[in-house]
Design an enzyme around this catalytic site. Structure first.
Site, PDB file in Angstrom:
ATOM      1  N   ASP A 114       0.951  14.057   2.927  1.00  0.00           N
ATOM      2  CA  ASP A 114       0.623  14.130   4.351  1.00  0.00           C
ATOM      3  C   ASP A 114       1.929  14.236   5.160  1.00  0.00           C
ATOM      4  OD1 ASP A 114      -1.573  14.503   6.078  1.00  0.00           O
ATOM      5  OD2 ASP A 114      -1.173  12.579   7.015  1.00  0.00           O
ATOM      6  N   ASP A 143      -0.804  15.859  -1.815  1.00  0.00           N
ATOM      7  CA  ASP A 143       0.371  15.999  -0.929  1.00  0.00           C
ATOM      8  C   ASP A 143       0.668  14.631  -0.318  1.00  0.00           C
ATOM      9  OD1 ASP A 143      -2.284  17.008   0.561  1.00  0.00           O
ATOM     10  OD2 ASP A 143      -1.085  15.801   1.922  1.00  0.00           O
TER      11      ASP A 143
HETATM   12  N1  ADE Z   1      -6.892  16.930   1.801  1.00  0.00           N
HETATM   13  C1  ADE Z   1      -5.837  17.088   1.005  1.00  0.00           C
HETATM   14  N2  ADE Z   1      -4.679  16.722   1.637  1.00  0.00           N
HETATM   15  C2  ADE Z   1      -5.042  16.306   2.869  1.00  0.00           C
HETATM   16  C3  ADE Z   1      -4.336  15.801   3.977  1.00  0.00           C
HETATM   17  N3  ADE Z   1      -3.015  15.650   3.951  1.00  0.00           N
HETATM   18  N4  ADE Z   1      -5.045  15.491   5.083  1.00  0.00           N
HETATM   19  C4  ADE Z   1      -6.388  15.633   5.111  1.00  0.00           C
HETATM   20  N5  ADE Z   1      -7.107  16.109   4.082  1.00  0.00           N
HETATM   21  C5  ADE Z   1      -6.447  16.434   2.968  1.00  0.00           C
END
Ligand code: ADE
Length: 271
Positions: A208, A206
Site C-alpha cells: 500500500d 503490495d
Molecule cells: N488489493 C490489493 N492491494 C490493494 C491495496 N493496496 N489497496 C486496496 N486493495 C488492494
C-alpha cells in the site's frame, strides 16, 4: 456437503477438481457473477464463483454480492471459503504473505450489504465477522504451503476502485489495521445473514502507499497475486480435504432472535 469457494479464477483453475459441471442459477437479486462451477475435490463437492466474473468485468463496487451468496445458498452450500488480494499495512507483512483475518473495518459506502429490506428488519450479530471454526480450520492448514501464513489481522475494506491516498493509508496504519482490500464487505455480512459459515485467506500483493514513494500499481498487484495463487491453492485444497463434515459454530442460527419485524407484519412476497 458442498463447500463454496469465492475467489480468483486463477486459483480455481489450478485446483485438482474432477467431474466438473456448470450450473446457471437465477436469484431474486439477478444472476451471480458467473455460472457456478461445481466439481469434486478429494471427495468433497466444491462450488466455485469467480467474484469479479469470468472476464473480470465487475468492479469491487459492482460485484453482484447478494446474487452470489444467494446462489450458493440455493444450491445447498453451508460453508464458504474465499480468497482476496490485499495490500499490507505492516512492515512485517511483505508481499506474498497470506493473512487469515479475524476482523474487518468497513469503509465501503456504495454497496447494498443486507438481504433485509422492503418491510423486514433484521439486526444480526457481526462482532466476529468470520466464522471462527472455518477461520481456525484455514489457519490449521498453514503447513500445506511454504508461504508465511498469519492467522489473525484486521482487514480494512475500502470502496475503491482507486487505491488509497497516502493520508488514508497512514490513517489505517495508525489504527493498527493490518491489510487493506476492496471485497471483504458486503460478502461477509451477507454470508452471515444467510446463516452460512464464511472465512477468507488473503494474499498480500503490495505494501500500500504508506511505505512506497511510488504509487501502488496494478502491475505489481497482479504479479504478486499470480505468485500467491499457488500458496492459496495449496491451503484451500488442504482445507477442503480436511474440513470436518459437521459445522461447529453458531453461524447456522444467526437469525434466531434477530428479526425485529413481527412475523404477522412481514409482507407475503418477502417471506
Ligand atoms: N488489493 C490489493 N492491494 C490493494 C491495496 N493496496 N489497496 C486496496 N486493495 C488492494
Amino acid at each position: 456437503m458442498t463447500v463454496g469457494f469465492i475467489g480468483g479464477s486463477g486459483i480455481y483453475e489450478s485446483l485438482d477438481i474432477e467431474d466438473v459441471r456448470e450450473e446457471r442459477v437465477e436469484t431474486p437479486y439477478g444472476e451471480p457473477s458467473a455460472p457456478i462451477t461445481i466439481g469434486t475435490l478429494a471427495g468433497t463437492e466444491i462450488a466455485f464463483l469467480p467474484r469479479h466474473g469470468r472476464n473480470h468485468q465487475y468492479s469491487p463496487t459492482e460485484v453482484p454480492y447478494r446474487a452470489n451468496i444467494h446462489a450458493l445458498k440455493q444450491i445447498g452450500v453451508e460453508r464458504i471459503l474465499s480468497s482476496n488480494a490485499v495490500g499490507s499495512l505492516r512492515e512485517d507483512l511483505p508481499p506474498q504473505t497470506l493473512v487469515i483475518p479475524d476482523q474487518v473495518f468497513d469503509r465501503t459506502s456504495h454497496r447494498c450489504s443486507s438481504f433485509f429490506e422492503d418491510g423486514v428488519v433484521a439486526h444480526t450479530s457481526f462482532a466476529e465477522p468470520y466464522c471462527p471454526h472455518v477461520a481456525s480450520h484455514l489457519a490449521a492448514c498453514a503447513d500445506a504451503t511454504d508461504a508465511t501464513v498469519v492467522d489473525e489481522g484486521t482487514y480494512v475494506c475500502i470502496e475503491g476502485p482507486q487505491f488509497s491516498t497516502r493520508a488514508e493509508s497512514e490513517f489505517y496504519r495508525a489504527n493498527n489495521w493490518d491489510v487493506i482490500g476492496m471485497t471483504a464487505i458486503p460478502e461477509a455480512k451477507l454470508a452471515r445473514e444467510a446463516e452460512l459459515c464464511y472465512a477468507t485467506v488473503t494474499g498480500v500483493t503490495d505494501y500500500d502507499v504508506w511505505k512506497q514513494d511510488a504509487e501502488v500499481t496494478l502491475e505489481e498487484v497482479l504479479g504478486n497475486a499470480a505468485a500467491n495463487e499457488q500458496s492459496i491453492k495449496q491451503l484451500i485444497e488442504r482445507a477442503i480435504e480436511t474440513l470436518p463434515d459437521e459445522r461447529d459454530c453458531d453461524c447456522g442460527q444467526t437469525l434466531e432472535g434477530a428479526i425485529n419485524t413481527p412475523s404477522d407484519a412481514i409482507p407475503d412476497e418477502t417471506r
